[in-house]
Design a protein around this motif. Structure first.
Motif, PDB file in Angstrom:
ATOM      1  N   GLU A 239      20.023  -2.751 -48.048  1.00  0.00           N
ATOM      2  CA  GLU A 239      20.306  -4.138 -48.394  1.00  0.00           C
ATOM      3  C   GLU A 239      21.092  -4.806 -47.270  1.00  0.00           C
ATOM      4  O   GLU A 239      21.890  -4.158 -46.587  1.00  0.00           O
ATOM      5  CB  GLU A 239      21.104  -4.222 -49.701  1.00  0.00           C
ATOM      6  N   LEU A 240      20.851  -6.096 -47.106  1.00  0.00           N
ATOM      7  CA  LEU A 240      21.550  -6.872 -46.081  1.00  0.00           C
ATOM      8  C   LEU A 240      21.811  -8.271 -46.617  1.00  0.00           C
ATOM      9  O   LEU A 240      20.938  -8.874 -47.250  1.00  0.00           O
ATOM     10  CB  LEU A 240      20.712  -6.930 -44.800  1.00  0.00           C
ATOM     11  N   TYR A 241      23.006  -8.772 -46.351  1.00  0.00           N
ATOM     12  CA  TYR A 241      23.373 -10.133 -46.756  1.00  0.00           C
ATOM     13  C   TYR A 241      23.854 -10.894 -45.532  1.00  0.00           C
ATOM     14  O   TYR A 241      24.619 -10.370 -44.712  1.00  0.00           O
ATOM     15  CB  TYR A 241      24.486 -10.106 -47.802  1.00  0.00           C
ATOM     16  N   ALA A 242      23.404 -12.143 -45.401  1.00  0.00           N
ATOM     17  CA  ALA A 242      23.855 -13.000 -44.303  1.00  0.00           C
ATOM     18  C   ALA A 242      24.127 -14.401 -44.835  1.00  0.00           C
ATOM     19  O   ALA A 242      23.401 -14.908 -45.698  1.00  0.00           O
ATOM     20  CB  ALA A 242      22.813 -13.061 -43.197  1.00  0.00           C
ATOM     21  N   LYS A 243      25.174 -15.002 -44.304  1.00  0.00           N
ATOM     22  CA  LYS A 243      25.524 -16.386 -44.619  1.00  0.00           C
ATOM     23  C   LYS A 243      25.619 -17.140 -43.305  1.00  0.00           C
ATOM     24  O   LYS A 243      26.304 -16.704 -42.375  1.00  0.00           O
ATOM     25  CB  LYS A 243      26.860 -16.436 -45.366  1.00  0.00           C
ATOM     26  N   THR A 244      24.916 -18.267 -43.214  1.00  0.00           N
ATOM     27  CA  THR A 244      24.769 -18.978 -41.953  1.00  0.00           C
ATOM     28  C   THR A 244      24.971 -20.472 -42.153  1.00  0.00           C
ATOM     29  O   THR A 244      24.531 -21.031 -43.162  1.00  0.00           O
ATOM     30  CB  THR A 244      23.359 -18.737 -41.366  1.00  0.00           C
ATOM     31  N   MET A 245      25.624 -21.114 -41.196  1.00  0.00           N
ATOM     32  CA  MET A 245      25.721 -22.572 -41.197  1.00  0.00           C
ATOM     33  C   MET A 245      24.455 -23.145 -40.581  1.00  0.00           C
ATOM     34  O   MET A 245      24.046 -22.742 -39.492  1.00  0.00           O
ATOM     35  CB  MET A 245      26.939 -23.033 -40.389  1.00  0.00           C
ATOM     36  N   GLY A 246      23.815 -24.082 -41.271  1.00  0.00           N
ATOM     37  CA  GLY A 246      22.601 -24.687 -40.750  1.00  0.00           C
ATOM     38  C   GLY A 246      22.833 -25.373 -39.409  1.00  0.00           C
ATOM     39  O   GLY A 246      23.923 -25.878 -39.126  1.00  0.00           O
ATOM     40  N   ARG A 247      21.793 -25.373 -38.593  1.00  0.00           N
ATOM     41  CA  ARG A 247      21.823 -26.050 -37.298  1.00  0.00           C
ATOM     42  C   ARG A 247      20.707 -27.083 -37.286  1.00  0.00           C
ATOM     43  O   ARG A 247      19.580 -26.798 -37.703  1.00  0.00           O
ATOM     44  CB  ARG A 247      21.608 -25.033 -36.175  1.00  0.00           C
ATOM     45  N   ASN A 248      21.006 -28.299 -36.836  1.00  0.00           N
ATOM     46  CA  ASN A 248      20.012 -29.369 -36.812  1.00  0.00           C
ATOM     47  C   ASN A 248      19.047 -29.126 -35.655  1.00  0.00           C
ATOM     48  O   ASN A 248      19.448 -29.156 -34.488  1.00  0.00           O
ATOM     49  CB  ASN A 248      20.704 -30.723 -36.664  1.00  0.00           C
TER      50      ASN A 248
END
Length: 402
Positions: A239-248
């Motif tokens: 299992e892998l979890y990632a949280k990312t801030m969107g980039r325009n």
């Protein structure tokens, strides 16, 4: 702003010039770098531009020219393929100039990185040399700008599938293969070429490919080469979890109002991926189609098969084409019917295309994206699931069909 000039060439767009060991060094800072010759000879008729270059940056080169018909334009350009790597290559472009040559432009590659030019030669139709650029007299000087960071990956492998996220591209999916295989079926050419979340909002004044674009938060990063910020990454055995801030994508800014989450779980021959967008912005965007997700594959997977309509196989062209998804899944397969299948239960249609000449070193790819339509409004949370697998078409069908 004054353009940097060195060795008879100007750094016109998304690049800086330097010199090293008798070579002109071009450090590229975006996806569309180009140089313009400071002066060109007043010659007419068909011309040939030859040059010697070395670069690890992927892409293809393109030569533009101006003549009696006008300045730089697509109809006055020639694409030239090359193989990225450590070795020097001699390239050539034939320019069907009409009237006198008035300008010359070289787009040496299609991404961030560094490129060295040993020489360039312009010849007429008889092969006579009419202009040569050499850089042996230039003093060593490092170009401005910084090289892009090295690629960083994180993988899961359960003995059946191997899947990887490109941490240096927002932790978006960039690898899918059989367990322990070195044949990656996903395309990760740049921050846009991945398996990633991608949403669309209202016009924001951004420009991409010389065309107006819109608010477009993506998981990987922008077209100029800046990666999206990874806010959290947790890796287990399967299992892998990632949280990312969107980039325009075209606006090239961080979008803290668009936060992406991604949960990947390997279950036998299937990768189950849960995606989530949390929007905290104050602007209400109009209802639009969204890629759920965008899926980019290597170009040898050239035949699109749609579940529920498998007889209608096709090799999509360029630009986008549409298909219905009666069973909510589709696959791209190669000549041996081996490939990648993807199912999104909430998607009833997709968009697709194939880009390039089929050679991966020239930036070619196969693409499809299941679609859904909704408006992004303040406080919304959107979640969906993707089921991803690789194998023969019969195996894909068995795993993705209810």
């Amino acid at each position: 702003m004054r353009q940097q000039e060195l060795g008879g060439w100007k750094a016109a767009h998304e690049c800086h010039l330097g010199a090293r060991k008798g070579n002109l060094v071009v450090r590229t800072t975006g996806g569309d770098p180009y140089l313009i010759a400071s002066e060109v000879p007043s010659v007419s008729g068909s011309l040939t531009l030859e040059w010697r270059q070395r670069t690890k940056t992927r892409g293809s080169a393109e030569v533009f020219w101006g003549d009696a018909r006008g300045g730089f334009a697509a109809e006055r350009s020639v694409l030239v393929g090359y193989t990225p790597g450590e070795t020097w290559q001699e390239l050539k472009a034939t320019l069907p100039v009409q009237g006198a040559l008035t300008a010359l432009r070289l787009d040496p590659c299609q991404g961030q990185g560094e490129l060295a030019l040993s020489w360039l030669r312009l010849k007429d139709a008889t092969g006579k040399l009419v202009r040569e650029w050499r850089f042996t007299n230039l003093k060593d000087a490092e170009p401005a700008g910084v090289l892009p960071p090295a690629e960083k990956w994180a993988y899961l492998d359960n003995g059946k599938l191997r899947i990887g996220v490109k941490v240096s591209s927002g932790a978006a999916l960039g690898w899918l293969s059989l367990s322990k295989s070195e044949r990656n079926l996903l395309n990760h050419w740049d921050h846009g070429r991945l398996v990633q979340q991608s949403y669309y909002g209202d016009d924001d004044g951004s420009i991409w490919g010389n065309k107006p674009w819109r608010w477009n938060p993506v998981q990987g990063g922008d077209y100029k080469g800046t990666a999206a910020k990874v806010l959290a990454l947790k890796i287990g055995k399967t299992e892998l979890y990632a949280k990312t801030m969107g980039r325009n994508w075209a606006g090239c800014t961080d979008l803290p109002e668009a936060i992406f989450e991604q949960w990947i779980t390997l279950k036998g021959e299937l990768a189950q991926v849960k995606y989530r967008l949390t929007y905290s912005g104050t602007h209400s965007h109009a209802s639009r189609h969204h890629e759920i997700p965008a899926i980019f594959l290597e170009p040898d997977l050239d035949t699109l098969v749609v579940g529920g309509n498998e007889a209608a196989r096709s090799k999509p062209g360029w630009p986008n084409e549409g298909r219905k998804l009666p069973e909510h899944w589709a696959a791209y397969v190669d000549k041996d019917e081996f490939g990648v299948g993807a199912k999104v239960p909430i998607a009833d249609e997709l968009t697709c295309y194939r880009f390039g000449d089929g050679k991966p070193e020239h930036g070619s790819c196969s693409y499809f994206a299941p679609l859904t339509k909704f408006a992004i409004t303040p406080g919304m949370v959107f979640t969906y699931e993707l089921y991803l697998t690789c194998g023969t078409l019969s195996q894909i069908r068995q795993r993705l069909t209810p």
